[in-house]
Scaffold this motif. Structure first.
Motif, PDB file in Angstrom:
ATOM      1  N   ASP A 139      -9.315  -4.931   8.500  1.00  0.00           N
ATOM      2  CA  ASP A 139      -8.038  -5.227   7.836  1.00  0.00           C
ATOM      3  C   ASP A 139      -6.937  -5.188   8.893  1.00  0.00           C
ATOM      4  OD1 ASP A 139      -7.258  -5.097   4.557  1.00  0.00           O
ATOM      5  OD2 ASP A 139      -5.594  -5.003   5.989  1.00  0.00           O
ATOM      6  N   THR A 176     -10.680 -10.918  -3.112  1.00  0.00           N
ATOM      7  CA  THR A 176      -9.218 -10.995  -3.074  1.00  0.00           C
ATOM      8  C   THR A 176      -8.625 -11.027  -1.660  1.00  0.00           C
ATOM      9  OG1 THR A 176      -8.700  -8.616  -3.294  1.00  0.00           O
ATOM     10  CG2 THR A 176      -9.074  -9.840  -5.315  1.00  0.00           C
ATOM     11  N   PHE A 177      -9.436 -11.428  -0.694  1.00  0.00           N
ATOM     12  CA  PHE A 177      -8.881 -11.674   0.641  1.00  0.00           C
ATOM     13  C   PHE A 177      -8.463 -13.142   0.758  1.00  0.00           C
ATOM     14  CE2 PHE A 177      -9.928 -12.965   5.146  1.00  0.00           C
ATOM     15  CZ  PHE A 177      -8.685 -12.623   5.630  1.00  0.00           C
ATOM     16  N   GLY A 213     -10.388  -8.271   5.307  1.00  0.00           N
ATOM     17  CA  GLY A 213      -9.299  -7.909   4.390  1.00  0.00           C
ATOM     18  C   GLY A 213      -9.788  -6.867   3.403  1.00  0.00           C
ATOM     19  N   GLY A 215      -7.646  -5.242  12.603  1.00  0.00           N
ATOM     20  CA  GLY A 215      -7.569  -6.498  13.328  1.00  0.00           C
ATOM     21  C   GLY A 215      -7.344  -7.660  12.383  1.00  0.00           C
ATOM     22  N   PHE A 251       0.846  -1.205   0.000  1.00  0.00           N
ATOM     23  CA  PHE A 251       0.000   0.000   0.000  1.00  0.00           C
ATOM     24  C   PHE A 251       0.879   1.251   0.000  1.00  0.00           C
ATOM     25  CE2 PHE A 251      -3.387  -2.898   1.554  1.00  0.00           C
ATOM     26  CZ  PHE A 251      -4.406  -2.507   0.706  1.00  0.00           C
ATOM     27  N   ARG A 296      -4.016 -21.988   5.036  1.00  0.00           N
ATOM     28  CA  ARG A 296      -4.949 -21.364   5.984  1.00  0.00           C
ATOM     29  C   ARG A 296      -6.409 -21.439   5.521  1.00  0.00           C
ATOM     30  NH1 ARG A 296      -2.934 -15.850   8.430  1.00  0.00           N
ATOM     31  NH2 ARG A 296      -3.447 -16.838  10.395  1.00  0.00           N
ATOM     32  N   ASP A 309      -6.437  -3.872  -6.683  1.00  0.00           N
ATOM     33  CA  ASP A 309      -7.417  -2.858  -6.270  1.00  0.00           C
ATOM     34  C   ASP A 309      -8.296  -2.462  -7.443  1.00  0.00           C
ATOM     35  OD1 ASP A 309      -8.767  -0.529  -5.384  1.00  0.00           O
ATOM     36  OD2 ASP A 309      -7.168  -0.160  -3.927  1.00  0.00           O
TER      37      ASP A 309
HETATM   38  C1  SAM Z   1      -5.165  -8.421  -1.916  1.00  0.00           C
HETATM   39  S1  SAM Z   1      -5.679  -7.323  -0.665  1.00  0.00           S
HETATM   40  C2  SAM Z   1      -7.437  -7.196  -0.993  1.00  0.00           C
HETATM   41  C3  SAM Z   1      -8.059  -5.918  -0.500  1.00  0.00           C
HETATM   42  C4  SAM Z   1      -9.538  -5.743  -0.859  1.00  0.00           C
HETATM   43  N1  SAM Z   1     -10.348  -6.861  -0.424  1.00  0.00           N
HETATM   44  C5  SAM Z   1      -9.733  -5.511  -2.333  1.00  0.00           C
HETATM   45  O1  SAM Z   1     -10.478  -6.288  -2.974  1.00  0.00           O
HETATM   46  O2  SAM Z   1      -9.157  -4.555  -2.853  1.00  0.00           O
HETATM   47  C6  SAM Z   1      -5.685  -8.351   0.788  1.00  0.00           C
HETATM   48  C7  SAM Z   1      -5.986  -7.559   2.042  1.00  0.00           C
HETATM   49  O3  SAM Z   1      -6.212  -8.471   3.098  1.00  0.00           O
HETATM   50  C8  SAM Z   1      -5.572  -7.983   4.258  1.00  0.00           C
HETATM   51  N2  SAM Z   1      -5.301  -9.152   5.126  1.00  0.00           N
HETATM   52  C9  SAM Z   1      -4.504 -10.212   4.847  1.00  0.00           C
HETATM   53  N3  SAM Z   1      -4.568 -11.111   5.837  1.00  0.00           N
HETATM   54  C10 SAM Z   1      -5.427 -10.602   6.767  1.00  0.00           C
HETATM   55  C11 SAM Z   1      -5.920 -11.071   8.021  1.00  0.00           C
HETATM   56  N4  SAM Z   1      -5.525 -12.249   8.525  1.00  0.00           N
HETATM   57  N5  SAM Z   1      -6.811 -10.315   8.701  1.00  0.00           N
HETATM   58  C12 SAM Z   1      -7.214  -9.123   8.198  1.00  0.00           C
HETATM   59  N6  SAM Z   1      -6.778  -8.611   7.025  1.00  0.00           N
HETATM   60  C13 SAM Z   1      -5.896  -9.345   6.316  1.00  0.00           C
HETATM   61  C14 SAM Z   1      -4.344  -7.277   3.748  1.00  0.00           C
HETATM   62  O4  SAM Z   1      -3.828  -6.354   4.684  1.00  0.00           O
HETATM   63  C15 SAM Z   1      -4.868  -6.633   2.464  1.00  0.00           C
HETATM   64  O5  SAM Z   1      -5.369  -5.340   2.707  1.00  0.00           O
END
Ligand code: SAM
Length: 209
Positions: free
Chosen positions: A76, A119-120, A55, A100, A16, A128, A24
């Motif tokens: 996030d 994409t999370f 996420g 969190g 970021f 996982r 994004d």
């Molecule tokens: C590829 S980005 C996707 C962001 C958003 N969902 C999008 O579609 O643009 C993955 C996001 O998941 C967050 N992330 C990864 N593992 C996570 C976790 N265990 N708990 C919370 N957020 C998490 C990352 O910080 C990141 O912002």
């Protein structure tokens, strides 16, 4: 600092901060707009269903869900993403963006009607996935729905994220608690996901303690 491990916030914060965010969408994908337009309203149309966006990244969908009548919670683990999502959400919705970890944040069980995926799931390492499935099942109400965009590409751990599903492996994963209600191709994917993304709606069925 752990910038090489996608399960660590540093990995995402550094991307970021560098503006390297090829996932994004910069807005709201058509599949979600279509769902919100046609979604089943239930027996009480005035009720505000609760949605979790884990996420959430930049959180472009937060205002859209809120405008459609949802009580939104976005989460996030990366501080830079939280900051960005709060800015995009605006002052009224910013407090709904939490910092969190999805896997252990302090939410009561059965808190949400909907969990929105984009994409999370493909950003976490494939080992996982069972923990993701179990956590989603725990947080959704009975008959709640996990919906959104799912990425299909046999995973090559060295090449991810994104880590895709081999065809059929999502069914194996989710079958324990979910029934697939809808599965459609996605026509407005970003280049990173083009031709390998599906809009899916997984309904939570059996009991999960
Ligand atoms: C590829 S980005 C996707 C962001 C958003 N969902 C999008 O579609 O643009 C993955 C996001 O998941 C967050 N992330 C990864 N593992 C996570 C976790 N265990 N708990 C919370 N957020 C998490 C990352 O910080 C990141 O912002």
């Amino acid at each position: 600092m752990d910038k090489s491990n996608p399960n660590h916030p540093d990995f995402w914060n550094s991307r970021f901060q560098a503006g390297k965010t090829p996932w994004d969408f910069g807005g709201v994908p058509a599949g979600l707009k279509k769902y919100l337009k046609h979604r089943p309203k239930g027996s009480n149309p005035a009720a505000r269903p609760r949605v979790l966006i884990p996420g959430c990244g930049s959180g472009h969908e937060i205002t859209t869900f809120a405008a459609a009548g949802f009580d939104v919670t976005a989460l996030d683990m990366a501080a830079t993403a939280v900051e960005l999502a709060r800015k995009n959400a605006g002052p009224e919705l910013a407090p709904h963006v939490l910092k969190g970890n999805f896997f252990d944040h302090d939410f009561p069980a059965a808190s949400f009607d909907v969990i929105y995926e984009r994409t999370f799931l493909c950003s976490i390492t494939p080992d996982r996935r069972p923990a993701y499935r179990d956590r989603v099942a725990q947080l959704l109400k009975y008959r709640g729905t996990l919906l959104g965009f799912f990425y299909y590409q046999p995973p090559v751990p060295a090449d991810g994220p994104p880590f895709g599903f081999a065809w059929g492996s999502a069914d194996e994963l989710f079958a324990r608690y979910f029934l697939l209600g809808k599965d459609e191709p996605v026509t407005d994917s970003l280049p990173l996901f083009a031709g390998r993304e599906r809009w899916q709606e997984w309904h939570r069925t059996s009991f999960c303690g």
